[in-house]
Design a protein around this motif. Sequence first.
Motif, PDB file in Angstrom:
ATOM      1  N   PHE A 153       0.834  -1.177   0.000  1.00 54.38           N
ATOM      2  CA  PHE A 153       0.000   0.000   0.000  1.00 54.38           C
ATOM      3  C   PHE A 153       0.877   1.237   0.000  1.00 54.38           C
ATOM      4  O   PHE A 153       1.822   1.330   0.773  1.00 54.38           O
ATOM      5  CB  PHE A 153      -0.830  -0.067   1.296  1.00 54.38           C
ATOM      6  N   ASP A 154       0.560   2.181  -0.884  1.00 51.80           N
ATOM      7  CA  ASP A 154       1.261   3.463  -0.840  1.00 51.80           C
ATOM      8  C   ASP A 154       0.574   4.334   0.194  1.00 51.80           C
ATOM      9  O   ASP A 154      -0.439   4.965  -0.097  1.00 51.80           O
ATOM     10  CB  ASP A 154       1.222   4.154  -2.209  1.00 51.80           C
ATOM     11  N   VAL A 155       1.117   4.353   1.379  1.00 47.09           N
ATOM     12  CA  VAL A 155       0.509   5.140   2.441  1.00 47.09           C
ATOM     13  C   VAL A 155       0.847   6.610   2.197  1.00 47.09           C
ATOM     14  O   VAL A 155       2.008   6.971   1.986  1.00 47.09           O
ATOM     15  CB  VAL A 155       1.053   4.702   3.810  1.00 47.09           C
ATOM     16  N   ASP A 162       5.256  13.992  -8.491  1.00 50.69           N
ATOM     17  CA  ASP A 162       4.582  15.267  -8.750  1.00 50.69           C
ATOM     18  C   ASP A 162       3.101  15.225  -8.413  1.00 50.69           C
ATOM     19  O   ASP A 162       2.337  16.075  -8.864  1.00 50.69           O
ATOM     20  CB  ASP A 162       4.747  15.643 -10.233  1.00 50.69           C
ATOM     21  N   LYS A 163       2.685  14.246  -7.659  1.00 50.00           N
ATOM     22  CA  LYS A 163       1.271  14.201  -7.314  1.00 50.00           C
ATOM     23  C   LYS A 163       0.972  15.189  -6.186  1.00 50.00           C
ATOM     24  O   LYS A 163       1.825  15.477  -5.360  1.00 50.00           O
ATOM     25  CB  LYS A 163       0.870  12.794  -6.888  1.00 50.00           C
ATOM     26  N   ALA A 164      -0.269  15.667  -6.164  1.00 48.75           N
ATOM     27  CA  ALA A 164      -0.648  16.668  -5.173  1.00 48.75           C
ATOM     28  C   ALA A 164      -0.500  16.120  -3.760  1.00 48.75           C
ATOM     29  O   ALA A 164      -0.208  16.863  -2.818  1.00 48.75           O
ATOM     30  CB  ALA A 164      -2.081  17.125  -5.417  1.00 48.75           C
ATOM     31  N   ASP A 165      -0.717  14.814  -3.595  1.00 49.32           N
ATOM     32  CA  ASP A 165      -0.428  14.210  -2.286  1.00 49.32           C
ATOM     33  C   ASP A 165       0.702  13.204  -2.464  1.00 49.32           C
ATOM     34  O   ASP A 165       0.571  12.026  -2.177  1.00 49.32           O
ATOM     35  CB  ASP A 165      -1.686  13.584  -1.677  1.00 49.32           C
ATOM     36  N   GLY A 166       1.819  13.700  -2.949  1.00 49.98           N
ATOM     37  CA  GLY A 166       2.903  12.821  -3.407  1.00 49.98           C
ATOM     38  C   GLY A 166       3.876  12.340  -2.350  1.00 49.98           C
ATOM     39  O   GLY A 166       4.864  11.695  -2.668  1.00 49.98           O
ATOM     40  N   ALA A 167       3.613  12.657  -1.066  1.00 51.75           N
ATOM     41  CA  ALA A 167       4.499  12.141  -0.024  1.00 51.75           C
ATOM     42  C   ALA A 167       3.975  10.770   0.382  1.00 51.75           C
ATOM     43  O   ALA A 167       3.054  10.652   1.165  1.00 51.75           O
ATOM     44  CB  ALA A 167       4.519  13.089   1.174  1.00 51.75           C
ATOM     45  N   THR A 168       4.533   9.737  -0.207  1.00 53.76           N
ATOM     46  CA  THR A 168       4.012   8.398   0.047  1.00 53.76           C
ATOM     47  C   THR A 168       5.135   7.445   0.403  1.00 53.76           C
ATOM     48  O   THR A 168       6.295   7.668   0.070  1.00 53.76           O
ATOM     49  CB  THR A 168       3.309   7.821  -1.198  1.00 53.76           C
ATOM     50  N   ILE A 169       4.760   6.389   1.097  1.00 52.02           N
ATOM     51  CA  ILE A 169       5.718   5.335   1.400  1.00 52.02           C
ATOM     52  C   ILE A 169       4.981   4.016   1.234  1.00 52.02           C
ATOM     53  O   ILE A 169       3.802   3.913   1.576  1.00 52.02           O
ATOM     54  CB  ILE A 169       6.304   5.505   2.827  1.00 52.02           C
ATOM     55  N   GLU A 194      -7.509   2.866  11.741  1.00 56.43           N
ATOM     56  CA  GLU A 194      -7.805   4.222  11.279  1.00 56.43           C
ATOM     57  C   GLU A 194      -8.140   4.245   9.793  1.00 56.43           C
ATOM     58  O   GLU A 194      -7.538   3.530   9.002  1.00 56.43           O
ATOM     59  CB  GLU A 194      -6.603   5.134  11.544  1.00 56.43           C
ATOM     60  N   ASP A 195      -9.069   5.089   9.457  1.00 55.83           N
ATOM     61  CA  ASP A 195      -9.440   5.236   8.055  1.00 55.83           C
ATOM     62  C   ASP A 195      -8.309   5.901   7.271  1.00 55.83           C
ATOM     63  O   ASP A 195      -7.550   6.695   7.817  1.00 55.83           O
ATOM     64  CB  ASP A 195     -10.696   6.101   7.926  1.00 55.83           C
ATOM     65  N   ILE A 196      -8.235   5.568   6.011  1.00 54.65           N
ATOM     66  CA  ILE A 196      -7.201   6.167   5.156  1.00 54.65           C
ATOM     67  C   ILE A 196      -7.888   6.785   3.947  1.00 54.65           C
ATOM     68  O   ILE A 196      -8.613   6.118   3.214  1.00 54.65           O
ATOM     69  CB  ILE A 196      -6.192   5.101   4.698  1.00 54.65           C
ATOM     70  N   LEU A 197      -7.621   8.049   3.749  1.00 51.48           N
ATOM     71  CA  LEU A 197      -8.263   8.754   2.651  1.00 51.48           C
ATOM     72  C   LEU A 197      -7.515   8.490   1.343  1.00 51.48           C
ATOM     73  O   LEU A 197      -6.304   8.408   1.325  1.00 51.48           O
ATOM     74  CB  LEU A 197      -8.218  10.248   2.957  1.00 51.48           C
ATOM     75  N   ASN A 198      -8.267   8.349   0.279  1.00 49.82           N
ATOM     76  CA  ASN A 198      -7.630   8.102  -1.016  1.00 49.82           C
ATOM     77  C   ASN A 198      -8.437   8.815  -2.095  1.00 49.82           C
ATOM     78  O   ASN A 198      -9.311   8.233  -2.712  1.00 49.82           O
ATOM     79  CB  ASN A 198      -7.575   6.591  -1.259  1.00 49.82           C
TER      80      ASN A 198
END
Lengths: 547, 1070
Positions: free
Chosen positions: B745-747, B758-765, B813-817
């Motif tokens: 999963f890309d959290v 370059d995604k608007a919520d591009g800080a992912t792990i 916890e819910d995760i928004l996507n």
Amino acid sequence: MKIKMKNYFKYFIGFLAFAAMMQSCTDNYLDTTPTSSASTSTVFSTVELAEGAINGINKLMVKQFGDDYGQGFNGEGTIKLYYGEYPGNNFSKPYMTGWSVIFNQEYHEQTSSRYNNYPWHYYYRLISNANMIIENIDAAEGTETRKQFVKAQALTFRAHSYTMLIQLYAQRWKDTQGETPGVVLRLSSDSEDLPLSTSKQVYEQIYKDLDDAIALYKASGESRNNGYDPDINVAYAIYARAALSREDYATALSNAKLAREGFDLMSNSDYVNSGFADPTSEWIWYSYGASDETLYYYSYQAYISYSANSSAGRTYRSCISKELLDKIPATDMRKDLFIHPGLWADQDPNTPEYDNDYFSQNWDVTNPSNVNQSYDIVVNTTFANEIRDYIAANFPYEHSANGYVYLYEHCKIGSFDAPGVGNTVHIRTSEMYLIEAECYYRLSQEENAQTALVELNADSGRDPNYTCTKTGEDLFEEIVTYRGLELWGEGFDWFDYKRWGKSIERKSIANGGNFHTNMAKTIGPSEFNAWTWKIPLAESDYNSEVN
Amino acid sequence: MKKLALLILCTLLIGVHFANAQTKNISGTVTSAEDGTSIPGVSVLVKGTTIGTITNIDGHYELQAPADAEILTFSFVGLKTIDVPIKGAVVNVSMESDVLGLDEVVVVAYGTAKREAITGAISSVDAKDIETRNLSSAASVLEGKSPGVQVNNTYGEPGNDPEIRIRGFTSVNGSNAPLYVVDGVAYTGRISDLNPQDIESMTVLKDAASAALYGNRASNGVIIITTKKGKSGNLNINGSANYGTFSRGIKEFDRMAPNEWMETMWTGYKNFAVSSLDYNEVDAAAYSSENVVADVIKRNIYNKANNALYDSNGKLVSGAQVLSGYNDLDWSKYLERTGTRQEYNFSADASTEKYNFYTSLGYLNEEGYTITSNIERFTGRMNANYTPNKWFKSGINLSATTASSNYADNATGTYYINPFNASRHMAPVYPVYLHNEDGSYQLDANGNPQYDLTSTYLSNRHIVYELENDMNRNYRSNLKTQAFVTISFLKDFDFTLRGDKSVVNSKYKNYNNPEVGDGAGSNGRLYNEYYLYDTFTLQQQLYWRKSFSAHNIDVLAGHENYDYKYAYNYTANTGIKVKGIIENSNFSNMTSMDGYNVTYKTESYLGRVRYNYDEKYFVDASIRRDGSSRFDSSSRWGNFYSAGASWSISKENFMKQLTWVNNMRFRASYGEVGNDAGAGNYGYMALYYINQNGNEGAYYRNNLENKDLKWETTTTLDIALEGRLFNRMNFSIDYFDKRSKDLLFDVVLPLSNGATSDKADGATITRNIGTLSNKGLELAFDVDVINKGDLTWNIGADATFLKNKLIKLPDHEDILNGNYKYSEGKSIYEFWLYKFAGVDQMNGDALLLIDDEKYYVESTNPEEERTAIDADWVREVNGNYYTINTTYAKRDWSGSALPDVYGSVNTGLTYKNFTFSALVTYSIGGKLYDSSYRNLMSVSSSGANAIHKDLANAWSAVPAGVTETSANRIDPNGIPRVDMYYSTYFNDMSDRWLHDASYLVIKNINVSYNLPKKYVQKMDISALSVRLGVENLATFTAIQGLNPQYNFSGGSDRTFVTARVFSLGVDIKL
């Protein structure tokens, strides 16, 4: 016998096969390494490679941001245009009525919008890369002095980023003295949720980073290789900017003076012929641009340059506020960087020729068959060609042939290759003089303020006739005017007006200005969330400490 | 040694003698029960011995059977195996086709199995299902052919493969696509590189037990494709030709014509003047009449001046009409067409005891329904197998495909040269050509109309010109070679070594012309992209088989390694020199270049045991250990296993009396498989992207490190009952519970952690988190409604009920996507949207519910932790507060994108030489977020676009009877007023844009006619048939224009929709 042989043969093959099966691949069969990327340990193995990480931040300041952003998003240039110029007081793209929401500051509370999100995305990207360097550089191989220099550069980037973020996403210092929530102070690569720090805390961190950076620059004794790398002068300049917006004028003053050491004001000839695309003597910091590293239609120049060969550049030309330009005397060479009636007029209004000149006789701008009355677009072909000829004769780059010709369009910022290629200046000596003038004024040393203005405007040769004897509010307005003129198009306008708490007042063409009705607005300092961009959803949705 | 040789010789001699003395001659002819023709190649075996033969070209056989032989067994692929008692010297047999299918041998993981022996859930289609369809990608055939399998076959670009999901969604991150296995090895090319006519069978392995042996990539199911072999004694030559048309299969949205559109634009700008410029209604109306054409529409095709078009109410003045020459306003006419589709195939195959072969050539030429899209494909194949003696077997498969296609590089989103964006959203008053003042075409020197290339409202661009003068071309070649050798040794052992190498070359050439469009700014530009994919698989397998009394057992042990890499090279050039030459050498500046390679490897050890008692009770178990290069060496290996059992109930004695039960079996299985697809090739490493700045290296972060990343695993429990009743009805009921844990999963981290893309919520792990379940029930049946003599009629249907649910998330916890939110107990495609309350009928404002956890309007609590909303954004209706800005609006659950049930209905009818078949697919339930409709319902001052007809029903005045205090003041189904200022707020993302995603598609209809034998024989050929078919005849949805199968997550795009293909074909067998 033969049968028996065959059996042996079968056993032999069977054995071979079995051996082949049991022989697993070697231990490192599953180890693979990427080739379009490098691992962190590689990048920080030596200080030379780590310098590439500094250059990586340089690149982030001038690259295409695709995916969710798209054309027009290019790093620092986008901040200049979309956040500094479009919503400001002195900049106009009259035909671009569809962008009135940006010009009129209406997206501050649209937390899901990419315009709200982008500066946060961009500056925290610089910060996270700087944090990695700060954390990892000490362990790299290389001389101590070079490591100090690299760390200082990373701290400079971090300070620059926070200085910009705090001006965008926090309320102005004047209103709050820094007591209200600012931005997230993220100083390491740990990904824990963090709350918003107050503006005051953020400014303290900026000061600290710059103090550390300056100390490290000095200790290292090293210097930068390229004008687009940060160095000690850049750190001083950012210090001056941060202190100015924090209303800490004494600090701003001393740092501005230090920042411009070694960077003399450019000549009038360079002013015109560099086209703000090539570095001049007063460029303290810039971003690199070249044909083989083109950003195509994404670039800052593709949107603003008078030679841009893009529809954004050709159709929606960038213009200066008529009201501002009217304040500038005809003797100022900077005025001629903008298309205005005086270019064709006899320069002396006291002569009889003035009323009978070429321009006012033949090119009546109030005549609808000459100029489109809604946008100041020159529709008379002969007149348009006249303007093109003027540009061709006086400026280094070609006014792109297709598209429109506007009144009050500029010939300041050019691009030396299509569609919009050029270096992008971030810090110039001229700005430092203007900071000095403003600080002297705020510190009630009005004479010194006047001197700073004279040094910038007259001693440089930009307006040899310039003098300044104004005091009080008039002196402040003089600083406002010349800051507006000198730094037009370079991304300061909105930030200045926010800092000053000054209303934006744009007049429509009908009312003597040159803004389209949809953008001819008065925007008071408390409107639109007091000019404060709300924290983007991409932060608040995922950070339990931020609402 | 000598003694032994003598002994053997003696034995042989005695044996021969013995045989001579104790045999009887039997002969006969095998014919088809269907049409009475003789069948060559049927295997005839004396039951209980290895004595046998096959029928010759006339269906005749002769053999010498032991004197005590009682029964002959006749078998042939596709026909029912029968045992016939020997009563005399002539045994003639008539064989029936195998409609039952339970005896059928199916291809399974690493081998074959009788259907009744299979303990897991599989389904298969064979050559017959494929041959009658006019599809360029064989994978498309699976739509409606197998319960539990969802196929989105609607991207109607020539040569495109469909998206397939088997039993739901096991992964949150990226791939839910099944693994394709072609001729025994994992396949990474495009399925459309395979000629569908070369395919013998496709088997879908749906559950963990049947797929476990492909453990490392099997969690989304496996599709095994087996290509044809030579199978009959004589030489078979087949030829077929198909010719047809290729057109758009779904209608466009219903949009306004010019007059209605002009008036709607006027209203939008009038309301803009009220909202933004604070004008009163009268001044605003005047402002709009004066300026809307100049400011917004920017083009006037009417017979009145810009400011003389409207009356004070915004209606076009009487006499105002579009000038007569403007008959070029429908851009789709210039962007779409009806293409032709041609397909020709030739194949030859033969089989003998010692060898068999299959060779084929295929040609496909498909013109898309956009003006430039097409594909031309050549395929060739040679499959040969050799069995020189009893202990050695080997085979070679060679296949080659070359394809060149013109594709639509930008057929997505709002790209200017996306033809679907242009034809859907172009304002209806913008002409394609230049016109004179009077409306007539402005002709060039040759008297031809000229494109309008310099209009600022089109940004000096022109999509038709650009599509005609630009180039997006793909050249592709796929070469696949495979060889295997099997050695039989000791008594019951087989060893197989199989190697497979496949190389795909793909070159993309993208050119933008120097006159108009993206290439205009730099005097033409050319990008060349080169991909070289190289895949190598090596398998070693050891089999042991043993049967004693009623016990049958077989064991497999194997090892496999897989090595996939691709190299990428890229150059970008600008400044074309000589017009028309589109090669690197003809451009003056190199502006960019890039190149890298990517490697992905896996290694696996596997084992399987299968056992059955008396072919009545079956059990099997398998285990597999896999390593993947996508994980750090510390967490690289995963273990997977499965176990299953099957019981042929109908073979029990107590069932014998139930004569109406022809066949029934019960099976159950459980297993665990892995998935590394969500991890990305180097997903566990901390990475810096290598760029350059100032011609020096510039590196910035593009991936965050996670060394703990490991296999995502999916377990499946599968229970099923299937069989045949009354000798006319087949049925199956299948329950499955599929559970995936350690989801890759890309959290999304707070953006202040620094984006790596370059995604608007591009800080992912990328992390392993959570558990996801897919439970479902698959029902299928088919029944022979009529089955007598010349006439057979069969109807079948299937349905899949699927429930997708997240079982566990980190810290619950819910995760928004984006528009969705992951939450325990909900599906992975559960919409989480701003809640639209309705339209205020007093003023036409669009009202949203306020997020009162974060914001307040009037505070009752002095210690308020919430934030106050600026009054500008608040609306009060009957004492309740609403907002018009999504920033302050409440988001809430808004339904799932997943259907409640989906499946298909099919029917087949045969009368004499005619056959008819039809397939309908359906999906019921689920929602779709329609961003195109949203755009068509919005008006903007930044540019004029097409408007949906529904906007005519927008709020325009207070309806009769509604007052400030009416209880029904808010209309929940209302359409907000047309207002260019507030449009972005009124039409912002919300649950208002969800549509019912249910659909019904008439997928395929086929009619064919086989020429009677007597005519065929006169022509000296063995068969001739004529076929008429149509794919995607009609699609029914909630709203016209919707593409319900665009993706599985309920999204939409401006892109290719399903293609309708009509086709007429002739098949000839020599």
